[in-house]
Design a protein around this motif. Sequence first.
Motif, PDB file in Angstrom:
ATOM      1  N   ASP A   1       6.717  -8.436   8.365  1.00  0.00           N
ATOM      2  CA  ASP A   1       6.003  -8.556   9.493  1.00  0.00           C
ATOM      3  C   ASP A   1       5.041  -7.602   9.498  1.00  0.00           C
ATOM      4  N   SER A   2       4.365  -7.448   8.338  1.00  0.00           N
ATOM      5  CA  SER A   2       3.417  -6.231   8.418  1.00  0.00           C
ATOM      6  C   SER A   2       2.098  -6.635   7.896  1.00  0.00           C
ATOM      7  N   SER A   3       0.945  -5.626   8.348  1.00  0.00           N
ATOM      8  CA  SER A   3      -0.236  -6.030   7.983  1.00  0.00           C
ATOM      9  C   SER A   3      -1.044  -5.046   6.943  1.00  0.00           C
ATOM     10  N   LEU A   4      -1.597  -5.412   5.808  1.00  0.00           N
ATOM     11  CA  LEU A   4      -2.114  -4.812   4.944  1.00  0.00           C
ATOM     12  C   LEU A   4      -3.554  -5.115   4.730  1.00  0.00           C
ATOM     13  N   ALA A   5      -4.305  -3.973   4.717  1.00  0.00           N
ATOM     14  CA  ALA A   5      -5.797  -4.466   4.622  1.00  0.00           C
ATOM     15  C   ALA A   5      -6.623  -3.124   3.804  1.00  0.00           C
ATOM     16  N   GLY A   6      -7.249  -3.840   2.669  1.00  0.00           N
ATOM     17  CA  GLY A   6      -7.999  -2.784   1.550  1.00  0.00           C
ATOM     18  C   GLY A   6      -6.971  -1.722   1.053  1.00  0.00           C
ATOM     19  N   VAL A   7      -5.626  -2.412   0.757  1.00  0.00           N
ATOM     20  CA  VAL A   7      -4.780  -1.410  -0.039  1.00  0.00           C
ATOM     21  C   VAL A   7      -5.099  -1.467  -1.733  1.00  0.00           C
ATOM     22  N   GLN A   8      -5.128  -0.331  -2.204  1.00  0.00           N
ATOM     23  CA  GLN A   8      -5.425   0.012  -3.477  1.00  0.00           C
ATOM     24  C   GLN A   8      -4.052   0.349  -4.275  1.00  0.00           C
ATOM     25  N   ALA A   9      -3.709  -0.519  -5.051  1.00  0.00           N
ATOM     26  CA  ALA A   9      -2.190  -0.508  -5.474  1.00  0.00           C
ATOM     27  C   ALA A   9      -2.473  -0.601  -6.946  1.00  0.00           C
ATOM     28  N   TYR A  10      -3.747  -0.445  -7.734  1.00  0.00           N
ATOM     29  CA  TYR A  10      -3.866  -0.807  -9.085  1.00  0.00           C
ATOM     30  C   TYR A  10      -3.167   0.232 -10.053  1.00  0.00           C
ATOM     31  N   GLY A  11      -2.329  -0.149 -11.011  1.00  0.00           N
ATOM     32  CA  GLY A  11      -1.596   0.536 -11.956  1.00  0.00           C
ATOM     33  C   GLY A  11      -0.202   0.799 -11.275  1.00  0.00           C
ATOM     34  N   SER A  12       0.015   0.107 -10.235  1.00  0.00           N
ATOM     35  CA  SER A  12       1.560   0.354  -9.622  1.00  0.00           C
ATOM     36  C   SER A  12       2.423  -0.332 -10.388  1.00  0.00           C
ATOM     37  N   ARG A  13       3.907  -0.192 -10.012  1.00  0.00           N
ATOM     38  CA  ARG A  13       4.880  -0.753 -10.663  1.00  0.00           C
ATOM     39  C   ARG A  13       5.940  -1.077  -9.459  1.00  0.00           C
ATOM     40  N   MET A  14       6.196  -2.275  -9.374  1.00  0.00           N
ATOM     41  CA  MET A  14       6.999  -3.119  -8.419  1.00  0.00           C
ATOM     42  C   MET A  14       8.079  -3.711  -8.987  1.00  0.00           C
ATOM     43  N   ARG A  15       9.385  -3.448  -8.609  1.00  0.00           N
ATOM     44  CA  ARG A  15      10.433  -4.137  -9.200  1.00  0.00           C
ATOM     45  C   ARG A  15      11.312  -4.624  -8.105  1.00  0.00           C
ATOM     46  N   ARG A  16      11.852  -5.631  -7.985  1.00  0.00           N
ATOM     47  CA  ARG A  16      12.697  -6.209  -6.817  1.00  0.00           C
ATOM     48  C   ARG A  16      12.159  -5.957  -5.397  1.00  0.00           C
ATOM     49  N   VAL A  17      10.580  -6.329  -5.225  1.00  0.00           N
ATOM     50  CA  VAL A  17      10.293  -6.243  -3.976  1.00  0.00           C
ATOM     51  C   VAL A  17      10.111  -7.445  -3.352  1.00  0.00           C
ATOM     52  N   THR A  18      10.381  -7.439  -1.921  1.00  0.00           N
ATOM     53  CA  THR A  18       9.922  -8.755  -1.356  1.00  0.00           C
ATOM     54  C   THR A  18       8.857  -8.439   0.172  1.00  0.00           C
ATOM     55  N   PHE A  19       7.804  -9.118   0.068  1.00  0.00           N
ATOM     56  CA  PHE A  19       6.837  -9.066   1.219  1.00  0.00           C
ATOM     57  C   PHE A  19       7.390 -10.399   1.950  1.00  0.00           C
ATOM     58  N   GLN A  20       7.695 -10.261   3.235  1.00  0.00           N
ATOM     59  CA  GLN A  20       8.043 -11.535   4.082  1.00  0.00           C
ATOM     60  C   GLN A  20       7.270 -11.518   5.409  1.00  0.00           C
ATOM     61  N   ARG A  21       6.387 -12.448   5.618  1.00  0.00           N
ATOM     62  CA  ARG A  21       5.640 -12.790   6.872  1.00  0.00           C
ATOM     63  C   ARG A  21       4.653 -11.666   7.245  1.00  0.00           C
ATOM     64  N   CYS A  22       3.981 -11.356   5.982  1.00  0.00           N
ATOM     65  CA  CYS A  22       2.986 -10.445   5.974  1.00  0.00           C
ATOM     66  C   CYS A  22       1.644 -10.917   5.991  1.00  0.00           C
ATOM     67  N   LYS A  23       0.694 -10.238   6.573  1.00  0.00           N
ATOM     68  CA  LYS A  23      -0.675 -10.585   6.477  1.00  0.00           C
ATOM     69  C   LYS A  23      -1.387  -9.689   5.550  1.00  0.00           C
ATOM     70  N   ILE A  24      -2.068 -10.025   4.545  1.00  0.00           N
ATOM     71  CA  ILE A  24      -2.435  -9.098   3.440  1.00  0.00           C
ATOM     72  C   ILE A  24      -4.074  -9.517   3.076  1.00  0.00           C
ATOM     73  N   ASP A  25      -4.903  -8.497   3.541  1.00  0.00           N
ATOM     74  CA  ASP A  25      -6.371  -8.895   3.303  1.00  0.00           C
ATOM     75  C   ASP A  25      -6.935  -7.733   2.105  1.00  0.00           C
ATOM     76  N   THR A  26      -7.256  -8.189   0.977  1.00  0.00           N
ATOM     77  CA  THR A  26      -7.730  -7.493   0.033  1.00  0.00           C
ATOM     78  C   THR A  26      -6.800  -6.358  -0.689  1.00  0.00           C
ATOM     79  N   LEU A  27      -5.855  -6.907  -1.434  1.00  0.00           N
ATOM     80  CA  LEU A  27      -4.889  -6.185  -2.241  1.00  0.00           C
ATOM     81  C   LEU A  27      -5.260  -5.800  -3.648  1.00  0.00           C
TER      82      LEU A  27
END
Length: 216
Positions: free
Chosen positions: A97-123
């Motif tokens: 239930d979160s909002s992300l805008a303009g998040v820079q996550a290049y080169g990141s590493r994600m394992r066993r991650v869940t985004f649920q009911r999120c609004k994401i603009d420019t990831l």
Amino acid sequence: MGVVQSLGELPYAAYLQKFEDDRLEHDGNYTEVHLDQVELDGGEATSAKFIESALTQVTLAEVGLERARFSDVWLSRNRWVGVRLIEAEWLDVSMLDSSLAGVQAYGSRMRRVTFQRCKIDTLNLRGATLVDVSFEDCEINELDCAGAALTNVTFPGTAVRNARMSQVKCKKVDFRGARELDVADGADSLRGAIVDERQLIELGPALAAALGIIVK
């Protein structure tokens, strides 16, 4: 096992200590910490570690979290704008239930991650590595996965718009169940992805353009 929906259900909930600082520190250690209704504008927390922690109703604006580590972290009703998660590592993380805008996550590493009911603009996930990541019932606008490696990534109930997939490496990437799938470029790099018949038809123009096929 489903995603934990309330703070009290966390196995480490009883050990959480309230975050009482006015900023995050470079290389800070935030183990068993609860950030609640915190607003942070600017600042650098490069290489900070969040372990068995929770962030609820946290607003971050232009905060630097380059090479930060999130392990067993639960995030709910957060608002992140312009946050820099470059080369950050996420392991066993849930964001609800979160909002992300303009998040820079290049080169990141994600394992066993869940985004649920999120609004994401420019990831920006350029060159990132995602393994066992799920976007559930989300709205995603402007998703940049160019050069990323995606393994077992799913999008149930999610609208994906203006996705840039140039040179992405897909393995068991499943778009079936996504409400929308709009690929702006790199459709020819979706080898290894799974789509349904409707999505294949919707992808037709992008695939034709990527392969140089002229439709008249």
